[in-house]
Design a protein around this motif. Sequence first.
Motif, PDB file in Angstrom:
ATOM      1  N   GLY A  87     -22.860  14.359   0.367  1.00 50.35           N
ATOM      2  CA  GLY A  87     -21.590  14.891  -0.091  1.00 50.35           C
ATOM      3  C   GLY A  87     -20.929  14.003  -1.130  1.00 50.35           C
ATOM      4  O   GLY A  87     -20.321  14.492  -2.090  1.00 50.35           O
ATOM      5  N   PHE A  88     -21.048  12.706  -0.952  1.00 45.28           N
ATOM      6  CA  PHE A  88     -20.505  11.757  -1.923  1.00 45.28           C
ATOM      7  C   PHE A  88     -21.219  11.894  -3.260  1.00 45.28           C
ATOM      8  O   PHE A  88     -20.576  12.007  -4.314  1.00 45.28           O
ATOM      9  CB  PHE A  88     -20.661  10.344  -1.357  1.00 45.28           C
ATOM     10  N   LEU A  89     -22.546  11.923  -3.223  1.00 44.03           N
ATOM     11  CA  LEU A  89     -23.310  12.043  -4.471  1.00 44.03           C
ATOM     12  C   LEU A  89     -23.118  13.404  -5.132  1.00 44.03           C
ATOM     13  O   LEU A  89     -23.269  13.540  -6.351  1.00 44.03           O
ATOM     14  CB  LEU A  89     -24.795  11.799  -4.194  1.00 44.03           C
ATOM     15  N   GLY A  90     -22.764  14.408  -4.334  1.00 45.59           N
ATOM     16  CA  GLY A  90     -22.515  15.737  -4.876  1.00 45.59           C
ATOM     17  C   GLY A  90     -21.087  15.957  -5.334  1.00 45.59           C
ATOM     18  O   GLY A  90     -20.737  17.056  -5.768  1.00 45.59           O
ATOM     19  N   GLY A  91     -20.246  14.934  -5.211  1.00 44.29           N
ATOM     20  CA  GLY A  91     -18.869  15.040  -5.659  1.00 44.29           C
ATOM     21  C   GLY A  91     -17.923  15.656  -4.653  1.00 44.29           C
ATOM     22  O   GLY A  91     -16.745  15.880  -4.957  1.00 44.29           O
ATOM     23  N   GLU A  92     -18.391  15.922  -3.432  1.00 42.69           N
ATOM     24  CA  GLU A  92     -17.535  16.526  -2.408  1.00 42.69           C
ATOM     25  C   GLU A  92     -16.575  15.507  -1.816  1.00 42.69           C
ATOM     26  O   GLU A  92     -15.450  15.843  -1.438  1.00 42.69           O
ATOM     27  CB  GLU A  92     -18.417  17.132  -1.310  1.00 42.69           C
ATOM     28  N   TYR A  93     -17.019  14.249  -1.699  1.00 43.29           N
ATOM     29  CA  TYR A  93     -16.221  13.198  -1.084  1.00 43.29           C
ATOM     30  C   TYR A  93     -15.933  12.093  -2.098  1.00 43.29           C
ATOM     31  O   TYR A  93     -16.760  11.789  -2.961  1.00 43.29           O
ATOM     32  CB  TYR A  93     -16.952  12.584   0.113  1.00 43.29           C
ATOM     33  N   ASP A  94     -14.779  11.450  -1.926  1.00 47.86           N
ATOM     34  CA  ASP A  94     -14.424  10.297  -2.756  1.00 47.86           C
ATOM     35  C   ASP A  94     -15.095   9.026  -2.263  1.00 47.86           C
ATOM     36  O   ASP A  94     -15.254   8.072  -3.030  1.00 47.86           O
ATOM     37  CB  ASP A  94     -12.906  10.088  -2.743  1.00 47.86           C
ATOM     38  N   PHE A  95     -15.441   8.992  -0.994  1.00 49.87           N
ATOM     39  CA  PHE A  95     -16.184   7.866  -0.433  1.00 49.87           C
ATOM     40  C   PHE A  95     -17.012   8.379   0.733  1.00 49.87           C
ATOM     41  O   PHE A  95     -16.756   9.468   1.267  1.00 49.87           O
ATOM     42  CB  PHE A  95     -15.244   6.738   0.034  1.00 49.87           C
ATOM     43  N   ALA A  96     -17.999   7.601   1.121  1.00 46.79           N
ATOM     44  CA  ALA A  96     -18.852   7.976   2.247  1.00 46.79           C
ATOM     45  C   ALA A  96     -18.833   6.878   3.299  1.00 46.79           C
ATOM     46  O   ALA A  96     -18.749   5.693   2.974  1.00 46.79           O
ATOM     47  CB  ALA A  96     -20.291   8.217   1.783  1.00 46.79           C
ATOM     48  N   GLY A  97     -18.900   7.285   4.553  1.00 46.13           N
ATOM     49  CA  GLY A  97     -19.138   6.355   5.654  1.00 46.13           C
ATOM     50  C   GLY A  97     -20.604   6.462   6.042  1.00 46.13           C
ATOM     51  O   GLY A  97     -21.113   7.561   6.240  1.00 46.13           O
ATOM     52  N   SER A  99       0.841  -1.185   0.000  1.00 48.28           N
ATOM     53  CA  SER A  99       0.000   0.000   0.000  1.00 48.28           C
ATOM     54  C   SER A  99       0.879   1.239   0.000  1.00 48.28           C
ATOM     55  O   SER A  99       0.440   2.320  -0.338  1.00 48.28           O
ATOM     56  CB  SER A  99      -0.890   0.012   1.240  1.00 48.28           C
ATOM     57  N   SER A 100       2.137   1.089   0.425  1.00 50.79           N
ATOM     58  CA  SER A 100       3.030   2.242   0.473  1.00 50.79           C
ATOM     59  C   SER A 100       3.284   2.828  -0.915  1.00 50.79           C
ATOM     60  O   SER A 100       3.817   3.919  -1.037  1.00 50.79           O
ATOM     61  CB  SER A 100       4.363   1.839   1.115  1.00 50.79           C
ATOM     62  N   GLU A 101       2.907   2.094  -1.961  1.00 50.50           N
ATOM     63  CA  GLU A 101       3.113   2.597  -3.312  1.00 50.50           C
ATOM     64  C   GLU A 101       2.085   3.659  -3.693  1.00 50.50           C
ATOM     65  O   GLU A 101       2.281   4.386  -4.659  1.00 50.50           O
ATOM     66  CB  GLU A 101       3.069   1.440  -4.311  1.00 50.50           C
ATOM     67  N   VAL A 102       0.958   3.730  -2.988  1.00 44.02           N
ATOM     68  CA  VAL A 102      -0.054   4.721  -3.331  1.00 44.02           C
ATOM     69  C   VAL A 102       0.316   6.064  -2.715  1.00 44.02           C
ATOM     70  O   VAL A 102       0.994   6.131  -1.694  1.00 44.02           O
ATOM     71  CB  VAL A 102      -1.473   4.300  -2.875  1.00 44.02           C
ATOM     72  N   ALA A 103      -0.159   7.126  -3.351  1.00 42.37           N
ATOM     73  CA  ALA A 103       0.153   8.470  -2.880  1.00 42.37           C
ATOM     74  C   ALA A 103      -1.019   9.387  -3.190  1.00 42.37           C
ATOM     75  O   ALA A 103      -1.790   9.152  -4.110  1.00 42.37           O
ATOM     76  CB  ALA A 103       1.426   8.989  -3.540  1.00 42.37           C
ATOM     77  N   GLY A 104      -1.153  10.430  -2.367  1.00 42.18           N
ATOM     78  CA  GLY A 104      -2.206  11.404  -2.579  1.00 42.18           C
ATOM     79  C   GLY A 104      -3.159  11.449  -1.408  1.00 42.18           C
ATOM     80  O   GLY A 104      -2.910  10.877  -0.348  1.00 42.18           O
ATOM     81  N   THR A 105      -4.263  12.141  -1.603  1.00 44.75           N
ATOM     82  CA  THR A 105      -5.237  12.348  -0.536  1.00 44.75           C
ATOM     83  C   THR A 105      -6.598  11.824  -0.963  1.00 44.75           C
ATOM     84  O   THR A 105      -7.094  12.169  -2.040  1.00 44.75           O
ATOM     85  CB  THR A 105      -5.361  13.842  -0.177  1.00 44.75           C
ATOM     86  N   LEU A 106      -7.185  10.986  -0.115  1.00 39.99           N
ATOM     87  CA  LEU A 106      -8.540  10.470  -0.308  1.00 39.99           C
ATOM     88  C   LEU A 106      -9.448  11.204   0.671  1.00 39.99           C
ATOM     89  O   LEU A 106      -9.143  11.288   1.859  1.00 39.99           O
ATOM     90  CB  LEU A 106      -8.570   8.969  -0.038  1.00 39.99           C
ATOM     91  N   VAL A 107     -10.557  11.731   0.180  1.00 46.21           N
ATOM     92  CA  VAL A 107     -11.435  12.553   1.011  1.00 46.21           C
ATOM     93  C   VAL A 107     -12.754  11.822   1.221  1.00 46.21           C
ATOM     94  O   VAL A 107     -13.400  11.375   0.263  1.00 46.21           O
ATOM     95  CB  VAL A 107     -11.698  13.926   0.366  1.00 46.21           C
ATOM     96  N   GLY A 108     -13.153  11.679   2.470  1.00 46.78           N
ATOM     97  CA  GLY A 108     -14.417  11.030   2.790  1.00 46.78           C
ATOM     98  C   GLY A 108     -15.184  11.811   3.824  1.00 46.78           C
ATOM     99  O   GLY A 108     -14.666  12.725   4.469  1.00 46.78           O
ATOM    100  N   GLY A 109     -16.440  11.445   3.997  1.00 47.20           N
ATOM    101  CA  GLY A 109     -17.270  12.070   5.013  1.00 47.20           C
ATOM    102  C   GLY A 109     -18.455  11.181   5.314  1.00 47.20           C
ATOM    103  O   GLY A 109     -18.850  10.353   4.487  1.00 47.20           O
ATOM    104  N   GLY A 110     -19.015  11.346   6.527  1.00 47.80           N
ATOM    105  CA  GLY A 110     -20.191  10.554   6.852  1.00 47.80           C
ATOM    106  C   GLY A 110     -20.372  10.301   8.324  1.00 47.80           C
ATOM    107  O   GLY A 110     -20.195  11.199   9.153  1.00 47.80           O
ATOM    108  N   ALA A 111     -20.702   9.054   8.651  1.00 44.38           N
ATOM    109  CA  ALA A 111     -21.190   8.674   9.982  1.00 44.38           C
ATOM    110  C   ALA A 111     -20.263   9.124  11.101  1.00 44.38           C
ATOM    111  O   ALA A 111     -19.068   8.805  11.096  1.00 44.38           O
ATOM    112  CB  ALA A 111     -21.376   7.160  10.033  1.00 44.38           C
ATOM    113  N   SER A 112     -20.823   9.829  12.065  1.00 38.54           N
ATOM    114  CA  SER A 112     -20.035  10.219  13.232  1.00 38.54           C
ATOM    115  C   SER A 112     -19.774   9.027  14.132  1.00 38.54           C
ATOM    116  O   SER A 112     -18.821   9.028  14.911  1.00 38.54           O
ATOM    117  CB  SER A 112     -20.733  11.335  14.011  1.00 38.54           C
ATOM    118  N   SER A 113     -20.610   7.987  14.026  1.00 33.88           N
ATOM    119  CA  SER A 113     -20.374   6.777  14.809  1.00 33.88           C
ATOM    120  C   SER A 113     -19.068   6.102  14.407  1.00 33.88           C
ATOM    121  O   SER A 113     -18.494   5.330  15.171  1.00 33.88           O
ATOM    122  CB  SER A 113     -21.528   5.789  14.618  1.00 33.88           C
ATOM    123  N   GLN A 114     -18.581   6.388  13.199  1.00 33.73           N
ATOM    124  CA  GLN A 114     -17.317   5.815  12.736  1.00 33.73           C
ATOM    125  C   GLN A 114     -16.102   6.608  13.208  1.00 33.73           C
ATOM    126  O   GLN A 114     -14.968   6.220  12.927  1.00 33.73           O
ATOM    127  CB  GLN A 114     -17.289   5.753  11.207  1.00 33.73           C
TER     128      GLN A 114
END
Length: 371
Positions: free
Chosen positions: A90-100, A42-57
């Motif tokens: 936010g995910f469906l609006g393109g703000e996040y790359d993934f959602a929790g 996994s150390s080969e990947v680089a950059g920033t992944l942006v997510g948002g969602g459940a506060s329980s997580q």
Amino acid sequence: MKMKNFGRAAAILSVSSLALVACGESNTPAAEGNADGGDSASSEVAGTLVGGGASSQEAAMTAWTDGFTSVAPDAQVNYASVGSGGGRDGFLGGEYDFAGSDAAMSDDEWESSKEICGTEGAFHVPSYISPVAVAFNVEGIDETLNLDADTIASIFAGEITSWDDEAIAEHNEDMELPSTPISVVHRADDSGTTENFVDYLATASDVWDYEVSGEWPGEIAAESAQQTSGVVGLTSETDGAITYADASQIGDLNTVAVQVGEEYVEYSPEAASQAVASSSAVEGQASNNMAFELDRRTEESGAYPIVLVSYHIFCNEYPEQETADLAVAFGEYVLSEDGQATAEAAAGNAPISDELRDGAMESLSAITVAE
């Protein structure tokens, strides 16, 4: 369209296979989506992944992002605890790359996801299983309360207003109950925890007549607070208060044992997993989707039915290779034995089974890049 390759949910979530292998070899994920999470780094990947969602997580996510950085030092994951509904929006609006999310996308949301995720749209992979605790703070009650679904629903609907009500006393014959007024505390934001809790009330009781939604019914007069930390904090400060929250974050609050069949079951990761084991897979969305229809009316001994499966929602197709690689690598780290053990230690969640991990790894391997 039925889910492919994942088999029956009960087999996938066999309770006997939920235990992690203690002190086992870490399962480091592969950036290329290796289903075994082998040694390619996994150390080969680089950059920033942006997510948002459940506060329980939030507690688990902190552990995951720190752990992921340790195996992928050139990568970073930023996560905003905005609630499950806010994360999906936010995910469906393109703000996040993934959602929790503690609740699966609706069919309409999945159809909308095709606009940003390609023809197969988005898909869910389970990140952990967690009981939702019914938690209270009442001076004079310092032990677990026994309640059935109808009584819990009547309390939260505002129909039972005092802690010494006969309906509560009926399930707690040897307990001296105070006459303290009941103060219901609910989430003010659009919440997957709310949706799971209300789904339990609507399905398991005969007295809850409100719509199942991530938003608390506006017809019920009650106190509210933002996010999991908010409802737990307000309940902790209010004598007579009762709320619902991810069990990993309730602190010192007392809790309710829920009647299942002829017994009262206290929450635990194992009891939550027992309930999920009797559930079935959601159909009709992406072919690699791994969301579940939870069985709230289970009478299986030892099962705790107020449970959520917390998901990570990814696109099947990303516009850029970097984002796709980061999504696969982070998803695989979360699912790995190391990622699951890290979350269990930080948040007390039930780890997923080996069978479920294998199916989820296969789902992640389907992620592609738009041509």
